[in-house]
Design a protein around this motif. Structure first.
Motif, PDB file in Angstrom:
ATOM      1  N   ASP A   1      -3.721   4.558  -0.578  1.00 54.92           N
ATOM      2  CA  ASP A   1      -4.817   3.692  -0.581  1.00 54.92           C
ATOM      3  C   ASP A   1      -4.930   3.392   0.642  1.00 54.92           C
ATOM      4  O   ASP A   1      -5.604   4.361   1.827  1.00 54.92           O
TER       5      ASP A   1
ATOM      6  N   ILE B   1      -2.239   6.293   4.247  1.00 55.53           N
ATOM      7  CA  ILE B   1      -2.468   5.519   4.123  1.00 55.53           C
ATOM      8  C   ILE B   1      -3.671   5.500   5.484  1.00 55.53           C
ATOM      9  O   ILE B   1      -3.968   5.169   6.510  1.00 55.53           O
TER      10      ILE B   1
ATOM     11  N   ALA C   1       0.866  -1.487   0.005  1.00 56.87           N
ATOM     12  CA  ALA C   1       0.203   0.198   0.512  1.00 56.87           C
ATOM     13  C   ALA C   1       0.411   0.941   0.052  1.00 56.87           C
ATOM     14  O   ALA C   1       1.952   0.816   0.745  1.00 56.87           O
TER      15      ALA C   1
ATOM     16  N   THR D   1       0.614   5.806  -0.094  1.00 58.56           N
ATOM     17  CA  THR D   1       0.195   7.437   0.742  1.00 58.56           C
ATOM     18  C   THR D   1      -1.404   7.321  -0.923  1.00 58.56           C
ATOM     19  O   THR D   1      -0.869   6.912  -2.160  1.00 58.56           O
TER      20      THR D   1
END
Ligand SMILES: Cc1ncc(COP(=O)(O)O)c(C=O)c1O
Length: 379
Positions: free
Chosen positions: A97, A122, A93, A95
Motif C-alpha cells: 500500500d 509500505i 495500510a 505491504t
C-alpha cells in the motif's frame, strides 16, 4: 457538557465498592478470574480486563477522556506519540500500500513513514498540502492513507482540514491528523470529517513534561482495528503513565487558555524587536486562541545563536514542547537533524530558527527575557 466541564469529569462515578474520588492506579500486569466460566465470559465480550498489554482501566480512561474531548466514539492510549502514528497507519495500510503525507511533518513521523514503513513495504509520497492539485497528483491506485498535522512544525501552518476530507472522500482514503499542537481545545478535526486523530500525549494532553504517551481517537470501527495492532505489537502504555497523563489532562482547558493568550502577546512583542527577522504564529486556528507555539528566525549572521540560547536564563533549551514552563527548541539540531541540507533549505529550516513553547508564566517576564537575550547575543 461544555469543554471546561467535560475536561475534568471523565472519571466514572461510583463504579467500585471503594469510592475513591480519583481513579486509582491499576498497577497490575494481569487480572484474575474467579472461575473458568468468568474467564470464558471475558472472551465472549462480557468481562472487562484480561492482561494489561491488551487493556487496563487507566489506559482506557485516557483513551476515553481524549475521545470525549475530540468528540470521537472511541479512543486508545499508546506507549508514545510515535507508536500512535505507527499503529494508526498499520491498522489501515499493509505491504504494497501507499501513504501520502504532508512534506512538513514532525521529523520523527517523517522518519517512521519514509524509512521504517518503507522497509516493510509500505511506500509513501511527501508533498506540499498547500494546494489540492499537488495532493491529487501524488495519489496512486494503492494509496490508502492521507496524513497531516493540524498545525505544522516548526512553521505553525494551520492545515486545511476540509481539503483533506474532500480528497479523502473522493479517493476513498483514510484521513489521519496529528492534533498534538492544537489540542481538542482549539481544534477538533473529526468534526470536519477526518477519520483518525492522533496525539503525542507527551505534549499538551499530559502537559507537565513527565510522561511519554500517545492517543488515537476515531470511530469505534477504526479504533477496534488500531487496538488490535496495538495489542499485537505491544505498543501499550503503562498504567502509571496513563494515570499521570489523565491527571495532567484535567487542566488542559485552563492551560491552553493561558498559554495561548500568553503566546499571542509574546508573538506580538517579538515582531517589534530588532534582530527578529520573522515571527511564525498562526492567526486562523480557532476563536478560542491560536495555540502556544511561536517560532522565530534570528539573523544568524548578526546574532550569535549559541549566546542567545545561553542568555535565556530561566528558559530551558529542550527537545520537546507543551509543558507549563516556557522552553525553546532548536529544530536544525533536534527534530529536523536527520534531514539533508537540500531538504532543510527547501523547508526553510535555518541556523537562526528557534521554536518557542510558551508556558503559563507572566507574559511580560517571557517577553523581557527574550528581549534581553536578543540584545546580549548581537555580534
Ligand atoms: C507533532 C508531533 N507528533 C508526534 C510526536 C511524537 O511523539 P512522542 O515523542 O510522544 O513519541 C511529536 C514529538 O515531538 C510531535 O511533535
Amino acid at each position: 457538557m461544555k469543554f471546561h466541564t467535560k475536561n475534568v469529569h471523565f472519571s466514572k462515578k461510583k463504579e467500585d465498592t471503594i469510592h475513591s474520588k480519583v481513579t486509582p492506579i491499576y498497577q497490575t500486569s494481569a487480572f484474575s478470574f474467579k472461575s473458568l466460566q468468568e474467564l470464558e465470559a471475558y472472551y465472549e465480550g462480557e468481562g472487562n480486563y484480561l492482561y494489561s498489554r491488551v487493556g487496563n482501566p487507566n489506559t482506557d480512561e485516557l483513551g476515553r477522556a481524549v475521545a470525549s474531548l475530540e468528540g470521537a466514539e472511541a479512543g486508545v492510549a499508546t506507549s508514545s506519540g510515535l507508536s500512535a502514528v505507527l499503529v494508526s497507519i498499520l491498522a489501515v495500510a499493509k505491504t504494497g500500500d501507499h501513504v501520502i503525507a504532508n512534506d512538513d511533518l514532525y521529523g520523527g513521523t517523517f522518519q517512521l513513514i519514509a524509512k521504517e514503513l518503507k522497509e516493510v513495504g509500505i511506500e509513501s509520497s511527501f508533498v506540499s498540502f498547500a494546494n489540492r492539485e499537488t495532493i491529487v497528483e501524488a495519489i496512486k491506485p494503492n494509496t490508502k492513507v492521507i496524513y497531516s498535522e493540524s498545525v505544522t512544525n516548526p512553521f505553525l501552518r494551520v492545515e486545511d482540514l476540509e481539503q483533506i476530507v474532500d480528497v479523502a472522500k473522493e479517493y476513498k482514503l483514510v484521513s489521519m491528523i496529528d492534533n498534538t499542537f492544537a489540542t481538542p481545545f482549539l481544534c477538533k478535526p473529526l468534526e470536519t470529517g477526518i477519520d483518525l486523530v492522533i496525539h503525542s500525549a507527551t505534549k499538551y494532553i499530559g502537559g507537565h513534561s513527565d510522561v511519554t504517551a500517545g492517543v488515537v481517537v476515531g470511530s469505534q470501527d477504526l479504533i477496534t482495528k488500531v487496538n488490535q495492532k496495538l495489542g499485537n505489537l505491544g505498543a501499550n502504555l503503562s498504567p502509571f503513565e496513563s494515570w499521570l497523563a489523565c491527571r495532567g489532562l484535567k487542566t488542559l482547558s485552563i492551560r491552553m487558555e493561558k498559554q495561548s493568550s500568553n503566546a499571542a502577546k509574546v508573538a506580538e512583542g517579538l515582531v517589534k524587536l530588532t534582530g527578529v527577522k520573522k515571527v511564525f504564529y498562526p492567526s486562523n486556528l480557532s476563536s478560542k486562541g491560536n495555540g502556544a507555539m511561536v517560532t522565530i528566525e534570528l539573523d544568524e549572521h548578526q546574532y550569535n545563536i549559541e549566546q542567545f540560547i545561553t542568555s535565556l536564563s530561566w528558559i530551558k533549551l529542550v527537545p520537546t514542547l507543551a509543558g507549563v514552563e516556557t522552553t525553546v527548541s532548536y529544530p536544525i539540531a533536534t527534530s529536523h537533524r536527520a534531514l539533508d541540507k537540500e531538504t532543510l533549505d527547501a523547508l526553510g529550516i535555518t541556523r537562526g530558527l528557534i521554536r518557542i513553547s510558551i508556558g503559563i508564566e507572566d507574559e511580560q517576564d517571557i517577553l523581557d527575557t527574550f528581549t534581553e537575550a536578543i540584545s546580549e547575543s548581537k555580534n
